[in-house]
Design a protein around this motif. Sequence first.
Motif, mmCIF file in Angstrom:
data_model
loop_
_atom_site.group_PDB
_atom_site.id
_atom_site.type_symbol
_atom_site.label_atom_id
_atom_site.label_comp_id
_atom_site.label_asym_id
_atom_site.label_seq_id
_atom_site.Cartn_x
_atom_site.Cartn_y
_atom_site.Cartn_z
ATOM 1 N N TYR A 1 -8.255 0.892 -6.075
ATOM 2 C CA TYR A 1 -7.497 2.064 -6.069
ATOM 3 C C TYR A 1 -8.570 3.223 -6.668
ATOM 4 O O TYR A 1 -9.236 2.785 -7.931
ATOM 5 N N MET A 2 -8.628 4.364 -6.198
ATOM 6 C CA MET A 2 -9.601 5.353 -6.798
ATOM 7 C C MET A 2 -8.925 6.142 -7.944
ATOM 8 O O MET A 2 -9.613 6.441 -8.804
ATOM 9 N N HIS A 3 -7.639 5.724 -8.032
ATOM 10 C CA HIS A 3 -6.826 5.961 -9.020
ATOM 11 C C HIS A 3 -5.599 5.617 -9.075
ATOM 12 O O HIS A 3 -4.807 5.275 -7.973
ATOM 13 N N SER A 4 -5.264 4.916 -10.091
ATOM 14 C CA SER A 4 -3.859 3.973 -10.362
ATOM 15 C C SER A 4 -2.427 4.651 -10.007
ATOM 16 O O SER A 4 -1.785 4.191 -9.551
ATOM 17 N N CYS A 5 -2.590 5.916 -10.513
ATOM 18 C CA CYS A 5 -1.155 6.589 -10.384
ATOM 19 C C CYS A 5 -1.276 7.956 -9.716
ATOM 20 O O CYS A 5 -0.312 8.625 -10.237
ATOM 21 N N ARG A 6 -2.413 8.599 -9.263
ATOM 22 C CA ARG A 6 -2.749 9.783 -8.930
ATOM 23 C C ARG A 6 -2.186 9.883 -7.336
ATOM 24 O O ARG A 6 -2.477 9.173 -6.731
ATOM 25 N N TRP A 7 -1.290 11.035 -7.554
ATOM 26 C CA TRP A 7 -0.780 11.310 -6.042
ATOM 27 C C TRP A 7 -1.937 11.348 -5.038
ATOM 28 O O TRP A 7 -2.882 12.186 -5.428
ATOM 29 N N LEU A 8 -1.841 10.866 -3.882
ATOM 30 C CA LEU A 8 -2.889 11.199 -2.513
ATOM 31 C C LEU A 8 -4.391 10.522 -2.949
ATOM 32 O O LEU A 8 -5.282 10.971 -2.428
ATOM 33 N N ALA A 9 -4.338 9.749 -3.997
ATOM 34 C CA ALA A 9 -5.667 9.015 -4.132
ATOM 35 C C ALA A 9 -5.872 7.781 -2.974
ATOM 36 O O ALA A 9 -4.784 7.399 -2.395
ATOM 37 N N GLU A 10 -7.152 7.514 -2.776
ATOM 38 C CA GLU A 10 -7.298 6.802 -1.955
ATOM 39 C C GLU A 10 -7.080 5.147 -2.209
ATOM 40 O O GLU A 10 -7.406 4.819 -3.549
ATOM 41 N N ALA A 11 -7.029 4.060 -1.290
ATOM 42 C CA ALA A 11 -6.653 2.844 -1.628
ATOM 43 C C ALA A 11 -7.646 1.914 -0.831
ATOM 44 O O ALA A 11 -7.750 2.438 0.482
ATOM 45 N N LEU A 12 -8.265 0.890 -0.968
ATOM 46 C CA LEU A 12 -8.916 0.143 -0.113
ATOM 47 C C LEU A 12 -8.469 -1.356 -0.380
ATOM 48 O O LEU A 12 -8.272 -2.074 -1.445
ATOM 49 N N VAL A 13 -8.159 -2.083 0.806
ATOM 50 C CA VAL A 13 -7.618 -3.342 0.942
ATOM 51 C C VAL A 13 -8.639 -4.346 1.747
ATOM 52 O O VAL A 13 -8.963 -3.898 2.935
ATOM 53 N N ILE A 14 -9.128 -5.147 1.099
ATOM 54 C CA ILE A 14 -10.195 -6.143 1.827
ATOM 55 C C ILE A 14 -9.859 -7.533 1.750
ATOM 56 O O ILE A 14 -9.498 -8.117 0.786
ATOM 57 N N PHE A 15 -9.484 -8.202 2.948
ATOM 58 C CA PHE A 15 -9.306 -9.568 3.138
ATOM 59 C C PHE A 15 -10.439 -10.311 3.281
ATOM 60 O O PHE A 15 -11.126 -10.154 4.386
#
Length: 354
Positions: free
Chosen positions: A253-267
């Motif tokens: 997570y680019m930021h854990s609790c900031r609204w509209l932050a980006e997230a990346l999920v890699i399998f």
Amino acid sequence: ELVLFLVAGFSQMGNSMGCVSSSGRGWPVSLVILVLAGGLGYNQCLACPGLTAGALWFVIGFSVVRAFADIGSCSRFPWGDGQSFDSYQIIKGGFRICTNLFFGGITVAGARSNIPKAGKGTILYFNHSNGLTDPMTVIRASPRMVRFIAKDTLWKMPIIGWLVKSSAAVPIQRKEDQEALTSTVDNTDAFKEISKALDKGYCLGIAPTGNSKMRTFVGGMKPGIALMALDAAFKHLDDSSFSITLVPCGLTYMHSCRWLAEALVIFGEPIEITPRFLRERGVTSDMASSRDAPRAQCLEELMQRVQTQLETITVHVPPPTGASPVQVMEGDFVAIRRGTTAGRLYFDGEPVSI
């Protein structure tokens, strides 16, 4: 407005399921309806004046449509991967709405290529740094139904208890929780349910680190995930066709609790555990205890692989040399900030492959 949103949602869900012609008219129809709903919101919403109201209704409606589209695109009837409960698909749709509203975007990589198809016993494990946001993100990103292995105290919590029951999660006792309740830990029934689920080809989800902790490194893994996989393989020691797949899932997570932050999920790259893995290391059918030397060796080797695989697909910055007690627990956030700044300076506007 709500009626229009539902019509738009069902229109897109029908299109994604193939109930509408494949000409792709579902999305334009949905967007036209949402624009009309936004116009109504512009004139009627009393809570937010003017353009703000229209934009708010449009965002909410678009999230509803995306949720319906997600449900519809899972598969033809029955919904999902063929093993999913209807209640799970409803929960997944709700989580999609929540993540659409909270995150600025979620990038998913490796879901189709690294997660086995339904019918293959799978354990999906992830780094746990952001509370209940982590399983919400995993559920949204995974094409398969994920039955989470979670602490049994969640079953006693309002709303959350219903969610874990409806998603076919498996309760497991933790030592720290049971000590607080002055009772002993007994996970015999839990491990039986886990073994049955893997034999049926279900996909289980687990956070090997246990508690959710925001830190810069992957550490403190508990051996439960390896014990589950090895125990399942041991029960099929004479069946060469049996295997269990462990799939690492890195959450960043680019930021854990900031609204509209980006997230990346890699399998990440899967780990296959077969009876041959045990036999090659001297495990025989009379070694019923996981403490026998050959089985203990297998456990240690597998845990090392599990840790290494997860470290390669998420943030892993260990505590610095001479770390303070706080840094030992949390890692090196100073290095993370410096690395982020350096990345923005050197790669400004340029795509970076990871």
